[in-house]
Motif scaffolding. Sequence first.
Motif, PDB file in Angstrom:
ATOM      1  N   ARG A 221       0.848  -1.191   0.000  1.00  0.00           N
ATOM      2  CA  ARG A 221       0.000   0.000   0.000  1.00  0.00           C
ATOM      3  C   ARG A 221       0.886   1.245   0.000  1.00  0.00           C
ATOM      4  O   ARG A 221       1.928   1.261   0.633  1.00  0.00           O
ATOM      5  CB  ARG A 221      -0.907   0.053   1.232  1.00  0.00           C
ATOM      6  CG  ARG A 221      -1.966  -1.037   1.295  1.00  0.00           C
ATOM      7  CD  ARG A 221      -3.064  -0.807   0.268  1.00  0.00           C
ATOM      8  NE  ARG A 221      -4.162  -1.733   0.443  1.00  0.00           N
ATOM      9  CZ  ARG A 221      -4.197  -2.963  -0.041  1.00  0.00           C
ATOM     10  NH1 ARG A 221      -3.157  -3.415  -0.727  1.00  0.00           N
ATOM     11  NH2 ARG A 221      -5.243  -3.740   0.146  1.00  0.00           N
ATOM     12  N   GLU A 222       0.466   2.262  -0.727  1.00  0.00           N
ATOM     13  CA  GLU A 222       1.106   3.564  -0.653  1.00  0.00           C
ATOM     14  C   GLU A 222       0.204   4.485   0.156  1.00  0.00           C
ATOM     15  O   GLU A 222      -0.979   4.637  -0.153  1.00  0.00           O
ATOM     16  CB  GLU A 222       1.356   4.149  -2.045  1.00  0.00           C
ATOM     17  CG  GLU A 222       2.465   3.445  -2.808  1.00  0.00           C
ATOM     18  CD  GLU A 222       2.886   4.224  -4.042  1.00  0.00           C
ATOM     19  OE1 GLU A 222       2.239   5.257  -4.329  1.00  0.00           O
ATOM     20  OE2 GLU A 222       3.855   3.819  -4.704  1.00  0.00           O
ATOM     21  N   ILE A 223       0.760   5.080   1.199  1.00  0.00           N
ATOM     22  CA  ILE A 223      -0.023   5.887   2.128  1.00  0.00           C
ATOM     23  C   ILE A 223       0.498   7.313   2.082  1.00  0.00           C
ATOM     24  O   ILE A 223       1.683   7.557   2.333  1.00  0.00           O
ATOM     25  CB  ILE A 223       0.086   5.332   3.558  1.00  0.00           C
ATOM     26  CG1 ILE A 223      -0.327   3.858   3.572  1.00  0.00           C
ATOM     27  CG2 ILE A 223      -0.760   6.149   4.527  1.00  0.00           C
ATOM     28  CD1 ILE A 223       0.136   3.118   4.790  1.00  0.00           C
ATOM     29  N   ASP A 224      -0.363   8.250   1.735  1.00  0.00           N
ATOM     30  CA  ASP A 224       0.010   9.663   1.697  1.00  0.00           C
ATOM     31  C   ASP A 224      -0.352  10.328   3.015  1.00  0.00           C
ATOM     32  O   ASP A 224      -1.421  10.063   3.591  1.00  0.00           O
ATOM     33  CB  ASP A 224      -0.708  10.387   0.555  1.00  0.00           C
ATOM     34  CG  ASP A 224      -0.171   9.970  -0.799  1.00  0.00           C
ATOM     35  OD1 ASP A 224       1.015   9.578  -0.860  1.00  0.00           O
ATOM     36  OD2 ASP A 224      -0.927  10.006  -1.783  1.00  0.00           O
ATOM     37  N   PHE A 225       0.553  11.189   3.458  1.00  0.00           N
ATOM     38  CA  PHE A 225       0.304  11.912   4.700  1.00  0.00           C
ATOM     39  C   PHE A 225       0.974  13.268   4.612  1.00  0.00           C
ATOM     40  O   PHE A 225       2.094  13.382   4.111  1.00  0.00           O
ATOM     41  CB  PHE A 225       0.865  11.139   5.900  1.00  0.00           C
ATOM     42  CG  PHE A 225       0.396  11.670   7.224  1.00  0.00           C
ATOM     43  CD1 PHE A 225      -0.734  11.160   7.824  1.00  0.00           C
ATOM     44  CD2 PHE A 225       1.073  12.699   7.856  1.00  0.00           C
ATOM     45  CE1 PHE A 225      -1.184  11.659   9.040  1.00  0.00           C
ATOM     46  CE2 PHE A 225       0.638  13.206   9.070  1.00  0.00           C
ATOM     47  CZ  PHE A 225      -0.502  12.681   9.662  1.00  0.00           C
ATOM     48  N   GLU A 226       0.279  14.306   5.095  1.00  0.00           N
ATOM     49  CA  GLU A 226       0.817  15.665   5.048  1.00  0.00           C
ATOM     50  C   GLU A 226       0.960  16.251   6.445  1.00  0.00           C
ATOM     51  O   GLU A 226       0.163  15.947   7.345  1.00  0.00           O
ATOM     52  CB  GLU A 226      -0.107  16.576   4.224  1.00  0.00           C
ATOM     53  CG  GLU A 226      -0.125  16.264   2.744  1.00  0.00           C
ATOM     54  CD  GLU A 226      -0.954  17.264   1.964  1.00  0.00           C
ATOM     55  OE1 GLU A 226      -1.297  18.323   2.551  1.00  0.00           O
ATOM     56  OE2 GLU A 226      -1.259  17.013   0.794  1.00  0.00           O
TER      57      GLU A 226
END
Length: 328
Positions: A221-226
Amino acid sequence: MLKLRAILIMTVYAILAALASFWMAKQSYSWFPPEAAAEAKLQDDLFSLFTGLGTFIYLGVIGPFLYSLVFHRASKYDMSDGPPIEGNLWLEIVWTGIPLVLVLTLSFVSYRTYEKMAVRGPMELVHLHMPQVMQSAYAEPFDSSPQQQIQNAAQTAPIEQIDVTAKQWAWVFHYPQQNITSTELHLPVGRRVRFTLRSEDVLHGFYIPAFRLKQDVVPNREIDFELTPVKEGTYRLRDSMFSGTYFAANQADVVVQPFDEYQQWLADAAAQSPTPAFNQAAFEYSQESDREGATKGKVAIRGWNSIPPAPPPVVNYAPKPEPDSPPA
């Protein structure tokens, strides 16, 4: 007269309990590391709310209990029964309704806080069939004006993209715009940063206490977080998940620095040729192999199964080992 006195005592005690709860809520901010990211204030405010309410409830229970224990005790030889008091409908409604409203309110506030921070749990990610739509996790402005100015500037500045790879047992940070890699995470203060988190093997936890960030990194899984760093300094990234024998060594420094210094670091790192970085897990594994006389690449049987760490990452930049650590 006695009833009026009791009401007066309860009122004064409630005011004192409220003041003590407010003081404890303010004190709770000092129990954490510095708020190094804008999102940290979201979580600290939530914890402060829980601390204040928890203190008020505790004092509201223990105070009347101690008062009754001291001033309404039966005499030594009093063996009589208490008065036959029947149930009170309104009292039962109050002590059922207030906790229900409190629990539902705190649940809603907690949900909204974590929704703003865009943190996702492992099961949510595993069952996520639609592309992740992430809301901006801008926190409320800080009270101090310098940090508020930093946050305002961060909303208009370009977003820095950083790819994060976790493996047994190392963190590798890739800056795609400059095509450089590092085992030390560098971030510009006051700039919005978007992480893309990946795992090469098992479940890991991307945990930076000063940012109040703990995001599960799920394989495949690729998880984006800012987030937005707002305080300069050096902080620590840890693996919050048990990812194997050497997971405690899976740490890295997080350096938050002014934008011009960040740009200079990128330029210096881009000028360096990729080389293998020192890796604590690989070093400990090799030391264990030498001590127990195992063959190269295989640890002697110690009572539990272990796997060899991944090869040390090849990066443009790696921090120098600690003085008590051997060279790579």
